[in-house]
Every structure is written in C-alpha cells, then in structure tokens.
Scaffold this motif. Structure first.
Motif, short mmCIF file in Angstrom:
data_model
loop_
_atom_site.label_atom_id
_atom_site.label_comp_id
_atom_site.label_asym_id
_atom_site.label_seq_id
_atom_site.Cartn_x
_atom_site.Cartn_y
_atom_site.Cartn_z
N ILE A 111 26.21 -28.86 44.74
CA ILE A 111 25.89 -28.72 46.16
C ILE A 111 24.44 -28.29 46.29
O ILE A 111 23.96 -27.43 45.56
CB ILE A 111 26.85 -27.73 46.85
CG1 ILE A 111 26.65 -27.74 48.35
CG2 ILE A 111 26.70 -26.34 46.28
CD1 ILE A 111 27.77 -27.08 49.11
N LYS A 112 23.75 -28.93 47.22
CA LYS A 112 22.33 -28.63 47.43
C LYS A 112 22.17 -27.73 48.64
O LYS A 112 23.03 -27.73 49.54
CB LYS A 112 21.57 -29.93 47.62
CG LYS A 112 21.59 -30.82 46.40
CD LYS A 112 20.77 -32.06 46.62
CE LYS A 112 20.80 -32.92 45.36
NZ LYS A 112 20.02 -34.13 45.52
N THR A 114 20.33 -28.06 51.19
CA THR A 114 20.30 -28.82 52.44
C THR A 114 21.72 -29.14 52.93
O THR A 114 21.98 -29.14 54.13
CB THR A 114 19.51 -30.13 52.26
OG1 THR A 114 20.06 -30.85 51.16
CG2 THR A 114 18.05 -29.85 52.02
N THR A 115 22.63 -29.38 52.01
CA THR A 115 24.02 -29.64 52.38
C THR A 115 24.66 -28.39 52.98
O THR A 115 25.39 -28.46 53.98
CB THR A 115 24.84 -30.09 51.16
OG1 THR A 115 24.17 -31.19 50.54
CG2 THR A 115 26.24 -30.48 51.54
#
Length: 148
Positions: A111-112, A114-115
């Motif tokens: 998971i980044k 931004t997500t």
C-alpha cells in the motif's frame, strides 16, 4: 593514491563495542532450538501464522517441486541496546522457484501513502463511520510522515 587504510588511520566501529553485550542471532534451527528464548519466539511466530490462516496443508502437486522453508532469527533491541524481544519468522525459500514452471504470477500486497490518503479523503467526503480500518490507516499515515 594514498588512503586512510594504507597509512594506518582507522576509525573503530561503534557497533563492535555495542555488539559485545548482545547475544548472537542463530543461523540454523539446531542453534536456535538449544535456547528456550528462541524456542518461545518460534512458537509465537508459528502461532501467528496459524491464527491468521496464512497457509493450509495440502498434498504436493505432481508437476512442480515443493518449496522449502526456513526460520529467520532477529533480536529486537531497545534504544539503550538491551534486548527487547527475540523474533523468529518462518519464510519460504522462494529462490528455488522457476518462473513459468512453479508459478506464473506473484502477489505482493503493498500500500502506498497516496492510496491511504485517497481512502481517507473518500471516507471524509462520504461521511463514512471511522471503524478500526480507518484508525489503522490513520496511524500508518502518521508513521509514514514521521519516519520516512
């Protein structure tokens, strides 16, 4: 070219002085099994895998080879250099696999930031209730901002 090591100028490594008080991490199962602390860490690690249903026991397929596993041992330290806890992880020996023969694709849940921001902004804009998932995401965002 004249370097410090050729002249005899060397800086002592600080980690060597600290590491003298830290127990050595075992490299084999046989070494680790001799210590009760490592046996307990392996039991905790195995219990975590079974409680999360990470895997299930199935008969081996006939067309591909069985991938082995090994224990990886780490000593987690406190800021003052004392032992916080012993950690043992059971990992697969994925380097024995052949692309196209043993597997065709991979899955890595990443998971980044931004997500995380997108999910949180959607939750706020749609007035969704903040359950444990959003609280966990919130703490992950705070951690990422502080330590990355």
């Amino acid at each position: 070219m004249i370097t410090c090591s050729k002249v005899g100028i060397v800086k002592p490594k600080l980690l060597c002085a600290i590491a003298a008080h830290i127990p050595i991490e075992p490299t084999t199962f046989k070494e680790a099994f001799q210590s009760s602390a490592w046996r307990e860490a392996m039991a905790v690690g195995f219990q975590a895998l079974t409680s999360q249903t990470t895997w299930k026991l199935v008969p081996p397929p006939t067309h591909s080879k069985v991938i082995g596993c090994k224990w990886v041992y780490r000593i987690k330290l406190l800021a003052d250099g004392s032992v916080e806890h012993y950690k043992a992880c059971l990992v697969a020996k994925g380097f024995h696999q052949t692309v196209g023969f043993d597997f065709s694709d991979t899955f890595s849940p990443v998971i980044k930031p931004t997500t995380i921001r997108l999910v949180l902004s959607l939750a706020i804009s749609h007035d969704w209730s903040a359950n444990w998932m959003f609280k966990t995401l919130f703490y992950m965002v705070i951690y990422l901002r502080l330590f990355t």
